[in-house]
Design a protein around this motif. Structure first.
Motif, short mmCIF file in Angstrom:
data_model
loop_
_atom_site.label_atom_id
_atom_site.label_comp_id
_atom_site.label_asym_id
_atom_site.label_seq_id
_atom_site.Cartn_x
_atom_site.Cartn_y
_atom_site.Cartn_z
N ALA A 187 -1.29 2.25 -6.64
CA ALA A 187 -0.65 2.63 -5.38
C ALA A 187 -1.10 4.02 -4.94
N GLN A 188 -1.24 4.95 -5.89
CA GLN A 188 -1.69 6.30 -5.55
C GLN A 188 -3.14 6.29 -5.07
N VAL A 189 -3.96 5.46 -5.72
CA VAL A 189 -5.37 5.37 -5.31
C VAL A 189 -5.47 4.84 -3.89
N LYS A 190 -4.65 3.83 -3.57
CA LYS A 190 -4.66 3.25 -2.23
C LYS A 190 -3.82 4.05 -1.24
N LYS A 191 -3.19 5.14 -1.73
CA LYS A 191 -2.35 6.01 -0.92
C LYS A 191 -1.19 5.25 -0.27
#
Length: 592
Positions: free
Chosen positions: A509-513
């Protein structure tokens, strides 16, 4: 007959349901609970789908087993009816064969007439034990496909009157599916054991007095949805009160909100065990100002014996962030069975091995997984596919996304800022700390309860070694020798931390913001005043200055204040089209 003023009512629309709310706080309603209701609808949809899958799987399994039995019977009959070497027919005459076949035929006919009735899966019956305005029950009936009868209960005559009025206001679909009764929910649940496939408990405050009857009214494999809004008690503000209500002692730590969830689960399990039942958590969330758990309930005396293996006591150091769990029970293999014994302990010495301080002991808490990741994925996919049908889509989607990335088998969590505060040092970034944990060959994830929470299966020795290595590169001012941070830093690290960036330091989720922790949509987004209480200036912290002033001004106007002020007040009902206004008038008149 009591006269009713149309201007006393406001139309509130949420999802596909609309309710008439009296402006004098006669019946409880909290707008902030839209997150709760949306999450419940998402879980309910997944439950109906899962229930059908399980039923189909059971039928196919029975069909396979019955097919084997029929095949075996046919082979035996063929052997019996086959001629012997002498050309005989094993002593059976044609008449006997005909009689046997007619008997088999009658059995088969009886079986086929009974089988469809047994195979039919009835729509799930839902009980909303504390309905108030009935908004939740109406949303279930109108928005959840495949749902059966929804029974809404309340012990307050004003609430039942409001619920029945809202059922009529929502049209034919609601009147055919939702029924409202004035009764004590505990009595109704006790007198209807295993009658409901879904039971929803959402009281104002603690649910503890309803749990015993609730676990008895849920059918085998059914779903219990339970809310607890007494978070101050569950999080350690009054430990003795929590123990009296839930049978567990809470601890004050950064993980206190997750501990509250686990105390609630342990309490439900305890009530279920008294009736040879046990729970399987599907989803457990801490949203806004309350805890909400979704558990399935099954009956099995043998499976119930595993309960002590799912409960643990918590030892929390009073000097540093170190905590340790001690299981209540353990199991040992014994020939072809299992032997259960008390857990071995204590798991910690009298003084903390890291800072030398004493431990506080809390619990017991539910230490087994509190989510089913397969369910979480299914619920999240269902929410994304029906985005437009969830008023609080952004909030519940972000929360389910975070939960889907949690380590399911790691109870409680650490706070990175608290670790740094203990050592009086600057805090490493979450990505750097996670990288160090992963490079040490341990797992790590975030927590949906706290943006700074870190779940990991690394022992506290490794955690403090990582922080010692960090402080060596980022020196701190000297502290008192007795300070917990000084005691921890006085020891040399046995493990050299590697802070090089690891690809797994950021979640998907953090990678995909993808947003994971959203701010409240408006001010005073929290608990509201209990229904029936007069709103005064002391309720400013709950509902805000404007709402309090508006209510007090409304009181004065009712006593004969100036008409100009009354015209300036916003009136949602007056803005409705004439046909809508006429419908409201008819509903209010019929329920008066």
């Amino acid at each position: 007959m009591e006269t009713t003023d149309l201007n006393d009512y406001t139309v509130i629309k949420e999802g596909e349901a609309e309710v008439l709310m009296h402006k004098k706080n006669k019946v409880f309603f909290n707008k902030a609970q839209v997150n709760n209701r949306d999450m419940s609808i998402a879980v309910l949809r997944a439950f109906i789908s899962k229930r059908k899958q399980e039923h189909d799987a059971m039928l196919s399994k029975r069909a396979r087993s019955s097919g084997k039995v029929v095949e075996k019977d046919v082979s035996e009959v063929s052997k019996e009816g086959a001629p012997t070497e002498n050309g005989e027919d094993n002593g059976k005459t044609n008449g006997e064969e005909h009689e046997a076949s007619s008997k088999d035929g009658s059995k088969e006919a009886a079986k086929t007439t009974y089988e469809p009735a047994r195979r039919e899966l009835k729509p799930p019956r839902v009980l909303e034990a504390l309905s108030a305005s009935g908004l939740r029950a109406l949303r279930y009936a109108r928005e959840v496909e495949g749902i059966g009868q929804v029974v809404a209960l309340d012990n307050d005559p004003a609430s039942v009157e409001a619920c029945q009025r809202n059922i009529k206001f929502n049209g034919l679909m609601s009147t055919s599916k939702v029924e409202s009764h004035l009764t004590d929910a505990r009595v109704h649940m006790l007198t209807n054991p295993k009658e409901f496939d879904v039971v929803d408990l959402d009281p104002y405050g603690a649910p503890s007095i309803f749990l015993d009857s609730a676990v008895q009214s849920v059918a085998d494999g059914g779903l219990l949805m339970c809310t607890a809004t007494d978070m101050a008690v569950l999080c350690g503000a009054n430990g003795e009160v929590c123990y009296s209500k839930y049978g567990s002692y809470p601890l004050k730590g950064k993980y206190c909100h997750e501990m509250a969830l686990r105390i609630l689960l342990a309490s439900i399990e305890s009530h279920a065990n008294r009736y040879k039942r046990y729970i399987v958590p599907v989803l457990s969330v801490q949203i806004d100002f309350y805890a909400r758990v979704f558990v399935r309930i099954y009956t099995s005396a043998s499976a119930m014996k595993n309960t002590p293996l799912k409960l643990s006591y918590v030892y929390q150091c009073i000097g540093c962030d170190s905590f340790h769990l001690q299981s209540v029970g353990r199991s040992l293999p014994k020939h072809n069975s299992v032997r259960y014994q008390a857990g071995l302990g204590p798991v910690v010495p009298q003084d903390c091995t890291h800072c030398g301080k004493k431990y506080n002991m809390g619990g017991p808490i539910w230490s087994a997984p509190m989510h089913d990741q397969e369910w979480v994925t299914s619920i999240l996919n269902g929410v994304k596919s029906m985005k437009d049908r969830y008023p609080a889509y952004d909030k519940i989607c972000s929360m389910l996304t975070t939960i889907s990335e949690e380590l399911p088998d790691v109870p409680l969590f650490l706070s990175l800022h608290n670790l740094a505060a203990t050592l009086k040092c600057t805090s490493p970034s979450a990505a750097m700390f996670r990288s160090a944990v992963i490079n040490a060959k341990y797992r790590v994830s975030g927590s949906h309860v706290n943006p700074l929470g870190i779940k990991t299966d690394a022992p506290m020795e490794i955690i403090w070694d990582i922080m010692r290595c960090w402080v060596k590169n980022h020196p701190v001012k000297a502290q008192s020798p007795d300070h917990p941070g000084s005691v921890i830093l006085s020891k040399e690290p046995s493990h050299q931390a590697d802070f090089s960036r690891h690809v797994g330091s950021l979640s998907k989720a953090q990678v995909k913001k993808v947003a994971r922790f959203l701010p409240n949509p408006e001010k005073h987004w929290g608990p509201k005043v209990r229904a029936g209480r007069q709103i005064t200036s002391k309720h400013v912290s709950l509902i805000g200055h404007e709402a309090v002033n508006g209510h007090l001004n409304g009181h004065k106007e009712a006593a004969g204040a100036e008409e100009e002020e009354e015209e300036e007040k916003e009136d949602v009902v007056e803005d409705e089209p004439e046909m809508k206004r006429q419908k409201i008038t008819e509903v209010i008149a019929s329920s008066s």
